[in-house]
Design a protein around this motif. Structure first.
Motif, PDB file in Angstrom:
ATOM      1  N   GLY A 246      17.274  41.420  46.567  1.00 48.65           N
ATOM      2  CA  GLY A 246      18.435  40.710  47.074  1.00 48.65           C
ATOM      3  C   GLY A 246      19.535  41.630  47.574  1.00 48.65           C
ATOM      4  N   PHE A 247      20.773  41.218  47.321  1.00 53.46           N
ATOM      5  CA  PHE A 247      21.928  41.913  47.862  1.00 53.46           C
ATOM      6  C   PHE A 247      22.929  42.236  46.761  1.00 53.46           C
ATOM      7  CE2 PHE A 247      20.069  39.499  51.247  1.00 53.46           C
ATOM      8  CZ  PHE A 247      20.118  40.372  52.323  1.00 53.46           C
ATOM      9  N   THR A 248      23.832  43.154  47.068  1.00 53.44           N
ATOM     10  CA  THR A 248      24.906  43.516  46.160  1.00 53.44           C
ATOM     11  C   THR A 248      26.188  43.709  46.969  1.00 53.44           C
ATOM     12  OG1 THR A 248      25.545  45.010  44.379  1.00 53.44           O
ATOM     13  CG2 THR A 248      24.478  46.011  46.283  1.00 53.44           C
ATOM     14  N   LEU A 249      27.278  43.959  46.286  1.00 53.09           N
ATOM     15  CA  LEU A 249      28.567  44.169  46.950  1.00 53.09           C
ATOM     16  C   LEU A 249      28.868  45.656  47.061  1.00 53.09           C
ATOM     17  CD1 LEU A 249      30.737  41.485  45.129  1.00 53.09           C
ATOM     18  CD2 LEU A 249      29.817  41.347  47.433  1.00 53.09           C
ATOM     19  N   ASN A 250      29.595  46.009  48.110  1.00 51.86           N
ATOM     20  CA  ASN A 250      30.125  47.354  48.242  1.00 51.86           C
ATOM     21  C   ASN A 250      31.484  47.349  47.538  1.00 51.86           C
ATOM     22  OD1 ASN A 250      31.085  49.841  48.977  1.00 51.86           O
ATOM     23  ND2 ASN A 250      30.994  49.489  51.174  1.00 51.86           N
ATOM     24  N   PHE A 251      31.564  47.952  46.367  1.00 61.14           N
ATOM     25  CA  PHE A 251      32.751  47.836  45.538  1.00 61.14           C
ATOM     26  C   PHE A 251      33.940  48.641  46.047  1.00 61.14           C
ATOM     27  CE2 PHE A 251      29.478  46.239  42.780  1.00 61.14           C
ATOM     28  CZ  PHE A 251      30.108  45.151  42.211  1.00 61.14           C
TER      29      PHE A 251
ATOM     30  N   ILE B   8      34.965  38.972  43.716  1.00 61.44           N
ATOM     31  CA  ILE B   8      34.759  39.029  42.263  1.00 61.44           C
ATOM     32  C   ILE B   8      35.878  38.308  41.529  1.00 61.44           C
ATOM     33  CG2 ILE B   8      34.683  40.601  40.287  1.00 61.44           C
ATOM     34  CD1 ILE B   8      33.282  42.591  42.187  1.00 61.44           C
ATOM     35  N   LEU B   9      37.125  38.557  41.929  1.00 62.09           N
ATOM     36  CA  LEU B   9      38.258  37.891  41.281  1.00 62.09           C
ATOM     37  C   LEU B   9      38.200  36.379  41.465  1.00 62.09           C
ATOM     38  CD1 LEU B   9      41.195  40.337  42.035  1.00 62.09           C
ATOM     39  CD2 LEU B   9      40.026  39.960  39.859  1.00 62.09           C
ATOM     40  N   THR B  10      37.764  35.923  42.626  1.00 67.05           N
ATOM     41  CA  THR B  10      37.623  34.487  42.873  1.00 67.05           C
ATOM     42  C   THR B  10      36.615  33.870  41.911  1.00 67.05           C
ATOM     43  OG1 THR B  10      38.187  34.793  45.201  1.00 67.05           O
ATOM     44  CG2 THR B  10      37.040  32.752  44.606  1.00 67.05           C
TER      45      THR B  10
END
Length: 67
Positions: free
Chosen positions: A40-45, A54-56
């Motif tokens: 799958g996919f991930t976020l570029n932090f 993430i906060l949402t």
């Protein structure tokens, strides 16, 4: 076994914090594929939009747990 080249920023181990969080200032994408693309996919932090995402989710989870 075929290894991905390091010229792909997603496969470069230097772009990972603690080996699991993808953090690359030079990569403008918010959502990037994981090292194993079938996972799958991930976020570029390092992208500010990913922090907002993430906060949402955290605020939404807290709000829904209070109902």
């Amino acid at each position: 076994m075929k290894f991905a080249p390091y010229n792909d920023p997603v496969n470069n181990p230097e772009n990972y914090l603690w080996g699991i969080f993808y953090c690359n200032k030079k990569d403008g994408r918010v959502i990037v594929p994981k090292r194993n693309r079938w996972m799958g996919f991930t976020l570029n932090f390092y992208n500010p939009i990913s922090i907002l995402i993430i906060l949402t989710f955290i605020v939404l989870a807290i709000f829904l747990s209070r109902l």
